[in-house]
Motif scaffolding. Structure first.
Motif, PDB file in Angstrom:
ATOM      1  N   CYS A   5       0.848  -1.197   0.000  1.00  0.00           N
ATOM      2  CA  CYS A   5       0.000   0.000   0.000  1.00  0.00           C
ATOM      3  C   CYS A   5       0.888   1.254   0.000  1.00  0.00           C
ATOM      4  CB  CYS A   5      -0.910   0.006   1.218  1.00  0.00           C
ATOM      5  SG  CYS A   5      -1.869   1.519   1.380  1.00  0.00           S
TER       6      CYS A   5
ATOM      7  N   GLN B 114      -0.043   4.123   0.831  1.00  0.00           N
ATOM      8  CA  GLN B 114      -0.424   5.010   1.926  1.00  0.00           C
ATOM      9  C   GLN B 114       0.099   4.533   3.272  1.00  0.00           C
ATOM     10  OE1 GLN B 114      -4.227   7.029   0.794  1.00  0.00           O
ATOM     11  NE2 GLN B 114      -4.860   5.989   2.662  1.00  0.00           N
ATOM     12  N   CYS B 115      -0.031   3.230   3.543  1.00  0.00           N
ATOM     13  CA  CYS B 115       0.341   2.741   4.877  1.00  0.00           C
ATOM     14  C   CYS B 115       1.380   1.628   4.834  1.00  0.00           C
ATOM     15  CB  CYS B 115      -0.894   2.266   5.638  1.00  0.00           C
ATOM     16  SG  CYS B 115      -1.582   0.730   5.021  1.00  0.00           S
TER      17      CYS B 115
ATOM     18  N   CYS C 221      -7.263  -0.995   0.348  1.00  0.00           N
ATOM     19  CA  CYS C 221      -6.319  -1.475   1.358  1.00  0.00           C
ATOM     20  C   CYS C 221      -7.085  -2.003   2.571  1.00  0.00           C
ATOM     21  CB  CYS C 221      -5.390  -0.341   1.786  1.00  0.00           C
ATOM     22  SG  CYS C 221      -4.268  -0.849   3.098  1.00  0.00           S
TER      23      CYS C 221
ATOM     24  N   CYS D 196      -5.699   0.426   5.806  1.00  0.00           N
ATOM     25  CA  CYS D 196      -6.032   1.839   5.970  1.00  0.00           C
ATOM     26  C   CYS D 196      -7.317   2.235   5.247  1.00  0.00           C
ATOM     27  CB  CYS D 196      -4.876   2.729   5.526  1.00  0.00           C
ATOM     28  SG  CYS D 196      -4.600   2.755   3.749  1.00  0.00           S
TER      29      CYS D 196
ATOM     30  N   THR E 217      -4.773   2.347  -3.609  1.00  0.00           N
ATOM     31  CA  THR E 217      -3.509   2.745  -2.991  1.00  0.00           C
ATOM     32  C   THR E 217      -2.411   1.715  -3.264  1.00  0.00           C
ATOM     33  OG1 THR E 217      -4.242   1.743  -0.938  1.00  0.00           O
ATOM     34  CG2 THR E 217      -4.519   4.113  -1.131  1.00  0.00           C
TER      35      THR E 217
HETATM   36 ZN   LIG Z   1      -3.052   1.110   3.272  1.00  0.00          ZN
END
Ligand SMILES: [Zn+2]
Length: 391
Positions: free
Chosen positions: A356, A358-359, A370, A373, A378
Motif C-alpha cells: 500500500c 499510503q500505509c 487497502c 487503511c 492505494t
Molecule cells: Zn493502506
C-alpha cells in the motif's frame, strides 16, 4: 562563641512566622480542594488503579455536582476510546450529551465523540443515526467523513456515493477515485445477482466520474466476454493502456480467452510481448510467459523470459527463468533445477507482495482497497521487489 542575647528572642519568632506561612498555605490548599468534589479524587484514584468502571461512576457523580468539568470529561471519554474501552467511552459521552447547560458547540462536540465511540465499537446503526443528526451543522464535513466510513463498512455503496458527492471540493482527497470504485462495487454486486444491465449502468457511471477507472474497464470486459462479445471485451481491456498501462497485467489469462473466442488464438502472446517491451513489470512477464508457452511452446517461452531477465534483472524474474528452464532440460538436470528454484522462491516470497502506497500494508493478491487503511487504489500493480530496484 559570643551570641548576642537578642538573637535568642528573634529565633523563635522566625519559626513562628514559618509555621504561620505553612498554615496559611495548607488552608489555601484545603479550601481549593474542597471546591473540587470529593468524587473527583475518588475517580482519579480509581482510574490510576485501573478500576475503570468505578472511575466512570465517580466522574459522572462529580459532573452532576460540578458543571465546570466539561473538558475533563471530553478528555476522559477520548482516553477510554483510545484504550479500546468503548462501552465506558460511550457512557461518559452519553452523559455529556444528556447534560443540561451545554452550548451548541459543546453539544455537537459531545455528539460527534459519541458517534465515534459507536463507530469504534462497531455499532454502526447508532453511529449512522448520530452522524446523520450532525449533517448540515457546523460539524457537517466531519459527519460526512464518518458516514462514509459507516457506509463502506456496511457496503451501502449508493449511500456512500451520495456522501462522497456531498464532500466539499476543497478537500485534498481524490473523491472521484473513491466514487468510481463505489460504482464498481455496485456493478460487482449486480453481476453476482445476475443483473447485467444494472452492472453495465454502474460501470458507465464509474467511467463518467473517473475516466481512468481501470477496474471499470476490467469488469466491462468480463461482462462482454460472458455475454459472448469477445471483440467488445478486448476493446474494453485494450482501453486500459490509455488509462494506466501499469494495470494491463491484471487482465491476465483472460486475454487468451478473448482472442481464442475471436478465432485468433495466439494473438494474446503477440500483444503481451509488445506490452512487456513497453511497460515491463513482473506481472506482465508472468502473463506474457503463459501466453507464449501456449502459443509458441516451451523454448520460445524460455527465450522470452531470458531476454526479459537480461533487460530487467530481478530475483522474481530469475525464479521465472528457472521455471521456464525446467521445462526444456533433461530429466536428470530437472531435479537440480527444482532445488535451485525452491531456494530462490524461498527468498522471493518476501518481495513478491504488493504494498500500500499510503500505509505500507503488504498483500499477496492485488487489492483495490487497502484492508489496513481503507484507501482506494492505494496499491500500485507492481511487486515490492520492483520498487526496491528502481532508483
Ligand atoms: Zn493502506
Amino acid at each position: 562563641v559570643d551570641i548576642p542575647l537578642w538573637w535568642l528572642l528573634v529565633l523563635p519568632l522566625f519559626f513562628a512566622c514559618g509555621w504561620l506561612a505553612a498554615r496559611i498555605d495548607i488552608r489555601h490548599v484545603m479550601r481549593e480542594s474542597r471546591a473540587v468534589p470529593r468524587s473527583y479524587f475518588q475517580g482519579l484514584n480509581f482510574l490510576l488503579n485501573e478500576q475503570s468502571d468505578k472511575a466512570v461512576e465517580a466522574f459522572i457523580e462529580a459532573a452532576r455536582v460540578d458543571p465546570e468539568t466539561l473538558d475533563i470529561h471530553f478528555a476522559l471519554g477520548n482516553l477510554f476510546r483510545r484504550r479500546g474501552e468503548t462501552d465506558r467511552a460511550i457512557r461518559v459521552h452519553k452523559n455529556l450529551v444528556e447534560r443540561d447547560g451545554l452550548n451548541e458547540d459543546q453539544r455537537l462536540n459531545a455528539l460527534c465523540e459519541l458517534g465515534q465511540d459507536y463507530l469504534k465499537a462497531g455499532i454502526l446503526d447508532r453511529a449512522e443515526s448520530i452522524f446523520l443528526k450532525l449533517r448540515h451543522t457546523a460539524r457537517d464535513e466531519e459527519a460526512l467523513r464518518h458516514l462514509l466510513d459507516v457506509y463502506q463498512q456496511e457496503q451501502e455503496w449508493e449511500k456512500a456515493i451520495a456522501c462522497a458527492r456531498d464532500m466539499p471540493t476543497t478537500t485534498d482527497h481524490l473523491w472521484h477515485t473513491a466514487i468510481a470504485q463505489f460504482y464498481c462495487e455496485l456493478a460487482g454486486a449486480a453481476l453476482l445477482r445476475g443483473q447485467t444491465p444494472q452492472a453495465r449502468e454502474a460501470l458507465a457511471q464509474a467511467m463518467a466520474v473517473n475516466r481512468k477507472c481501470v477496474r471499470a474497464s476490467l469488469l466491462l470486459g468480463d461482462i462482454e466476454l460472458q455475454s459472448g462479445h469477445p471483440q467488445a471485451a478486448l476493446a474494453a481491456w485494450l482501453h486500459i493502456e490509455q488509462q494506466d498501462p501499469a494495470y494491463l497485467a491484471l487482465v491476465g489469462a483472460r486475454w487468451g480467452e478473448a482472442w481464442r473466442a475471436c478465432g485468433q488464438p495466439g494473438q494474446d502472446a503477440v500483444l503481451l510481448r509488445g506490452y512487456l517491451e513497453r511497460y515491463p513489470t513482473l506481472d506482465l512477464l508472468d502473463a506474457a510467459f503463459d501466453a507464449e508457452l501456449k502459443a509458441q511452446g516451451q523454448s520460445a517461452a524460455y527465450t522470452l523470459v531470458r531476454n526479459e531477465l537480461r533487460r530487467n534483472p530481478t530475483l522474481l524474474g530469475l525464479g521465472k527463468l528457472l521455471e521456464a528452464r525446467a521445462l526444456v532440460v533433461s530429466e536428470e538436470d530437472r531435479d537440480d533445477l527444482e532445488m535451485v528454484k525452491t531456494l530462490v522462491h524461498h527468498h522471493t516470497r518476501r518481495v513478491a507482495r504488493y504494498a500500500c502506497r499510503q500505509c505500507g500494508f503488504k498483500a499477496r493478491t492485488f487489492p483495490w482497497r487497502c484492508p489496513a487503511c481503507g484507501g482506494w487504489e492505494t496499491y500500485p500493480p507492481k511487486r515490492t521487489e520492483e520498487f526496491d530496484l528502481t532508483p
